[in-house]
Design a protein around this motif. Structure first.
Motif, PDB file in Angstrom:
ATOM      1  N   VAL A  16       0.345  11.918   2.651  1.00  0.00           N
ATOM      2  CA  VAL A  16       0.495  11.947   4.102  1.00  0.00           C
ATOM      3  C   VAL A  16       0.680  10.536   4.645  1.00  0.00           C
ATOM      4  O   VAL A  16      -0.088   9.625   4.311  1.00  0.00           O
ATOM      5  CB  VAL A  16      -0.743  12.590   4.764  1.00  0.00           C
ATOM      6  N   ASP A  17       1.694  10.352   5.484  1.00  0.00           N
ATOM      7  CA  ASP A  17       1.915   9.065   6.140  1.00  0.00           C
ATOM      8  C   ASP A  17       1.113   9.023   7.437  1.00  0.00           C
ATOM      9  O   ASP A  17       1.477   9.654   8.427  1.00  0.00           O
ATOM     10  CB  ASP A  17       3.403   8.861   6.436  1.00  0.00           C
ATOM     11  N   ALA A  18      -0.002   8.273   7.415  1.00  0.00           N
ATOM     12  CA  ALA A  18      -0.846   8.146   8.598  1.00  0.00           C
ATOM     13  C   ALA A  18      -0.575   6.857   9.360  1.00  0.00           C
ATOM     14  O   ALA A  18      -1.315   6.523  10.287  1.00  0.00           O
ATOM     15  CB  ALA A  18      -2.318   8.210   8.206  1.00  0.00           C
ATOM     16  N   ASN A  19       0.480   6.142   8.977  1.00  0.00           N
ATOM     17  CA  ASN A  19       0.866   4.928   9.703  1.00  0.00           C
ATOM     18  C   ASN A  19       1.880   5.327  10.775  1.00  0.00           C
ATOM     19  O   ASN A  19       3.096   5.245  10.573  1.00  0.00           O
ATOM     20  CB  ASN A  19       1.461   3.899   8.750  1.00  0.00           C
ATOM     21  N   LEU A  20       1.377   5.763  11.903  1.00  0.00           N
ATOM     22  CA  LEU A  20       2.243   6.337  12.935  1.00  0.00           C
ATOM     23  C   LEU A  20       3.060   5.282  13.676  1.00  0.00           C
ATOM     24  O   LEU A  20       4.061   5.608  14.300  1.00  0.00           O
ATOM     25  CB  LEU A  20       1.399   7.137  13.931  1.00  0.00           C
ATOM     26  N   ARG A  21       2.634   4.026  13.623  1.00  0.00           N
ATOM     27  CA  ARG A  21       3.375   2.965  14.313  1.00  0.00           C
ATOM     28  C   ARG A  21       4.504   2.407  13.453  1.00  0.00           C
ATOM     29  O   ARG A  21       5.572   2.085  13.959  1.00  0.00           O
ATOM     30  CB  ARG A  21       2.420   1.836  14.693  1.00  0.00           C
ATOM     31  N   GLU A  22       4.273   2.291  12.152  1.00  0.00           N
ATOM     32  CA  GLU A  22       5.270   1.707  11.253  1.00  0.00           C
ATOM     33  C   GLU A  22       5.404   2.570  10.011  1.00  0.00           C
ATOM     34  O   GLU A  22       5.058   2.162   8.907  1.00  0.00           O
ATOM     35  CB  GLU A  22       4.873   0.277  10.885  1.00  0.00           C
ATOM     36  N   PRO A  23       5.896   3.793  10.167  1.00  0.00           N
ATOM     37  CA  PRO A  23       5.987   4.709   9.017  1.00  0.00           C
ATOM     38  C   PRO A  23       6.992   4.231   7.986  1.00  0.00           C
ATOM     39  O   PRO A  23       8.065   3.747   8.330  1.00  0.00           O
ATOM     40  CB  PRO A  23       6.436   6.025   9.660  1.00  0.00           C
ATOM     41  N   ALA A  24       6.645   4.376   6.722  1.00  0.00           N
ATOM     42  CA  ALA A  24       7.545   3.952   5.650  1.00  0.00           C
ATOM     43  C   ALA A  24       7.449   4.846   4.424  1.00  0.00           C
ATOM     44  O   ALA A  24       8.253   4.713   3.502  1.00  0.00           O
ATOM     45  CB  ALA A  24       7.251   2.504   5.260  1.00  0.00           C
ATOM     46  N   LEU A  25       6.484   5.739   4.393  1.00  0.00           N
ATOM     47  CA  LEU A  25       6.285   6.554   3.196  1.00  0.00           C
ATOM     48  C   LEU A  25       7.501   7.420   2.902  1.00  0.00           C
ATOM     49  O   LEU A  25       7.860   7.624   1.735  1.00  0.00           O
ATOM     50  CB  LEU A  25       5.037   7.429   3.368  1.00  0.00           C
TER      51      LEU A  25
ATOM     52  N   PHE B 122      -3.655   9.640   1.642  1.00  0.00           N
ATOM     53  CA  PHE B 122      -3.190   9.103   2.914  1.00  0.00           C
ATOM     54  C   PHE B 122      -2.722   7.661   2.761  1.00  0.00           C
ATOM     55  O   PHE B 122      -3.425   6.824   2.169  1.00  0.00           O
ATOM     56  CB  PHE B 122      -4.324   9.140   3.954  1.00  0.00           C
ATOM     57  N   ASP B 123      -1.553   7.377   3.310  1.00  0.00           N
ATOM     58  CA  ASP B 123      -1.055   6.006   3.458  1.00  0.00           C
ATOM     59  C   ASP B 123      -1.427   5.564   4.862  1.00  0.00           C
ATOM     60  O   ASP B 123      -0.861   6.038   5.841  1.00  0.00           O
ATOM     61  CB  ASP B 123       0.465   5.977   3.245  1.00  0.00           C
ATOM     62  N   ALA B 124      -2.408   4.661   4.975  1.00  0.00           N
ATOM     63  CA  ALA B 124      -2.983   4.314   6.276  1.00  0.00           C
ATOM     64  C   ALA B 124      -2.378   3.035   6.835  1.00  0.00           C
ATOM     65  O   ALA B 124      -1.876   2.187   6.093  1.00  0.00           O
ATOM     66  CB  ALA B 124      -4.497   4.147   6.151  1.00  0.00           C
ATOM     67  N   PRO B 125      -2.448   2.831   8.138  1.00  0.00           N
ATOM     68  CA  PRO B 125      -2.026   1.549   8.734  1.00  0.00           C
ATOM     69  C   PRO B 125      -2.956   0.442   8.277  1.00  0.00           C
ATOM     70  O   PRO B 125      -4.121   0.678   7.951  1.00  0.00           O
ATOM     71  CB  PRO B 125      -2.152   1.813  10.241  1.00  0.00           C
ATOM     72  N   SER B 126      -2.437  -0.783   8.233  1.00  0.00           N
ATOM     73  CA  SER B 126      -3.244  -1.906   7.760  1.00  0.00           C
ATOM     74  C   SER B 126      -4.395  -2.182   8.716  1.00  0.00           C
ATOM     75  O   SER B 126      -4.288  -1.974   9.928  1.00  0.00           O
ATOM     76  CB  SER B 126      -2.381  -3.162   7.615  1.00  0.00           C
TER      77      SER B 126
ATOM     78  N   VAL C 167       0.821  -1.209   0.000  1.00  0.00           N
ATOM     79  CA  VAL C 167       0.000   0.000   0.000  1.00  0.00           C
ATOM     80  C   VAL C 167       0.856   1.261   0.000  1.00  0.00           C
ATOM     81  O   VAL C 167       0.502   2.251  -0.654  1.00  0.00           O
ATOM     82  CB  VAL C 167      -0.980  -0.008   1.197  1.00  0.00           C
ATOM     83  N   THR C 168       1.993   1.241   0.686  1.00  0.00           N
ATOM     84  CA  THR C 168       2.844   2.437   0.738  1.00  0.00           C
ATOM     85  C   THR C 168       3.427   2.744  -0.635  1.00  0.00           C
ATOM     86  O   THR C 168       3.468   3.890  -1.073  1.00  0.00           O
ATOM     87  CB  THR C 168       3.969   2.244   1.767  1.00  0.00           C
ATOM     88  N   TRP C 169       3.872   1.703  -1.332  1.00  0.00           N
ATOM     89  CA  TRP C 169       4.406   1.885  -2.692  1.00  0.00           C
ATOM     90  C   TRP C 169       3.327   2.433  -3.613  1.00  0.00           C
ATOM     91  O   TRP C 169       3.565   3.362  -4.379  1.00  0.00           O
ATOM     92  CB  TRP C 169       4.944   0.559  -3.227  1.00  0.00           C
ATOM     93  N   VAL C 170       2.149   1.858  -3.554  1.00  0.00           N
ATOM     94  CA  VAL C 170       1.048   2.307  -4.404  1.00  0.00           C
ATOM     95  C   VAL C 170       0.719   3.767  -4.129  1.00  0.00           C
ATOM     96  O   VAL C 170       0.571   4.576  -5.051  1.00  0.00           O
ATOM     97  CB  VAL C 170      -0.194   1.420  -4.210  1.00  0.00           C
ATOM     98  N   THR C 171       0.619   4.134  -2.851  1.00  0.00           N
ATOM     99  CA  THR C 171       0.285   5.512  -2.487  1.00  0.00           C
ATOM    100  C   THR C 171       1.324   6.486  -3.030  1.00  0.00           C
ATOM    101  O   THR C 171       0.978   7.540  -3.587  1.00  0.00           O
ATOM    102  CB  THR C 171       0.186   5.661  -0.962  1.00  0.00           C
ATOM    103  N   ALA C 172       2.590   6.151  -2.871  1.00  0.00           N
ATOM    104  CA  ALA C 172       3.666   7.039  -3.329  1.00  0.00           C
ATOM    105  C   ALA C 172       3.653   7.207  -4.841  1.00  0.00           C
ATOM    106  O   ALA C 172       3.779   8.323  -5.362  1.00  0.00           O
ATOM    107  CB  ALA C 172       5.023   6.492  -2.871  1.00  0.00           C
ATOM    108  N   ARG C 173       3.496   6.099  -5.572  1.00  0.00           N
ATOM    109  CA  ARG C 173       3.513   6.181  -7.030  1.00  0.00           C
ATOM    110  C   ARG C 173       2.285   6.912  -7.566  1.00  0.00           C
ATOM    111  O   ARG C 173       2.361   7.629  -8.561  1.00  0.00           O
ATOM    112  CB  ARG C 173       3.604   4.787  -7.633  1.00  0.00           C
ATOM    113  N   VAL C 174       1.141   6.718  -6.939  1.00  0.00           N
ATOM    114  CA  VAL C 174      -0.066   7.431  -7.358  1.00  0.00           C
ATOM    115  C   VAL C 174       0.120   8.936  -7.140  1.00  0.00           C
ATOM    116  O   VAL C 174      -0.240   9.752  -7.997  1.00  0.00           O
ATOM    117  CB  VAL C 174      -1.307   6.920  -6.600  1.00  0.00           C
TER     118      VAL C 174
END
Length: 253
Positions: free
Chosen positions: A104-113, A184-188, A82-89
């Motif tokens: 926006v990186d909304a994955n506050l526990r495991e940020p990767a964006l 938004f790149d969200a947590p799973s 999902v992070t790759w898809v969000t970034a490329r989009v």
């Protein structure tokens, strides 16, 4: 159309689309009347990036009066890409419009964006939810100049709950006033229900599923969860591969 990925719209047809077996990559889904398959691969070759362009066109650039401005991308379990898809989009969209695009990186526990753009995770969304400074002060301008990134920022396990708070709702209003498109790149969903609450603040949600791994019943449950939260599910990307290791990380292995 590639068979690696499919954009599955009309996800309300659970009986046809979402059964009990693992989701498989196939050229058509949902039977007669389902939306055409749309590939969204996980690489940097020309055909793969062309498929990202197709996704951008179908979600953001349709001749419609209700084009979504704020879209949440969420996986139903970890490692769906999902992070790759969000970034490329975000990159593709910003290259095709003059309007401003903020991812926006909304994955506050495991940020990767931030790794996808090869920048540091400095002050970001978590800080914006705890500080009164204007939201643009937490955004970093990238290339092209109309592309902006808000990283996850300072990490704190207790901050995950802020994603569904009134403070987040206010920040969402501010983001809408500052940027034309917000992704938004969200947590799973398998690790947190924060994505569902955050999805209710957005104009739409795109689910990212992993072919031959994501369960149809899990996808169906995700759709129901978002619908109960009054979040609009725009479709789902069925991903046959995991996302690549960013170059910066790869060089450290």
């Amino acid at each position: 159309m590639s068979r690696n990925f499919e954009l599955l719209q009309k996800l309300g047809k659970e009986k046809e689309l979402l059964g009990s077996a693992p989701l498989e990559s196939r050229p058509s889904v949902g039977g007669e009347g389902a939306a055409p398959a749309l590939a969204v691969p996980q690489g940097n070759s020309k055909p793969e990036l062309q498929e990202i362009t197709g996704l951008v066109q179908q979600v953001f650039l349709t001749p419609s009066s209700d084009v979504p401005r704020t879209v949440l991308f969420a996986g139903i379990e970890p490692a769906t890409g999902v992070t790759w898809v969000t970034a490329r989009v975000a990159e593709s969209l910003s290259g095709r419009v003059a309007a401003s695009v903020c991812v926006v990186d909304a994955n506050l526990r495991e940020p990767a964006l931030h790794q996808q753009f090869e920048v540091d995770n400095q002050v970001g969304l978590a800080d914006a939810l705890l500080n009164p400074n204007p939201v643009r002060s937490f955004a970093r301008q990238l290339s092209p100049a109309n592309l902006w990134l808000i990283t996850a920022g300072t990490l704190n396990e207790n901050q995950q709950g802020l994603l569904t708070s009134d403070r987040m709702r206010l920040r969402m209003q501010e983001l809408r006033s500052e940027f034309d498109f917000i992704l938004f790149d969200a947590p799973s969903l398998g690790k947190s229900n924060a994505a569902v609450g955050l999805g209710a603040f957005c104009d739409g949600v795109v689910l990212v599923l992993k072919a031959n791994a994501s369960r149809r019943e899990s996808a169906s449950q995700a759709v129901e969860d978002f619908q109960r939260a009054n979040a609009k599910v725009l479709g789902a990307v069925l991903n046959q591969r995991t996302y690549p290791i960013p170059n910066k990380l790869y060089n450290k292995l």
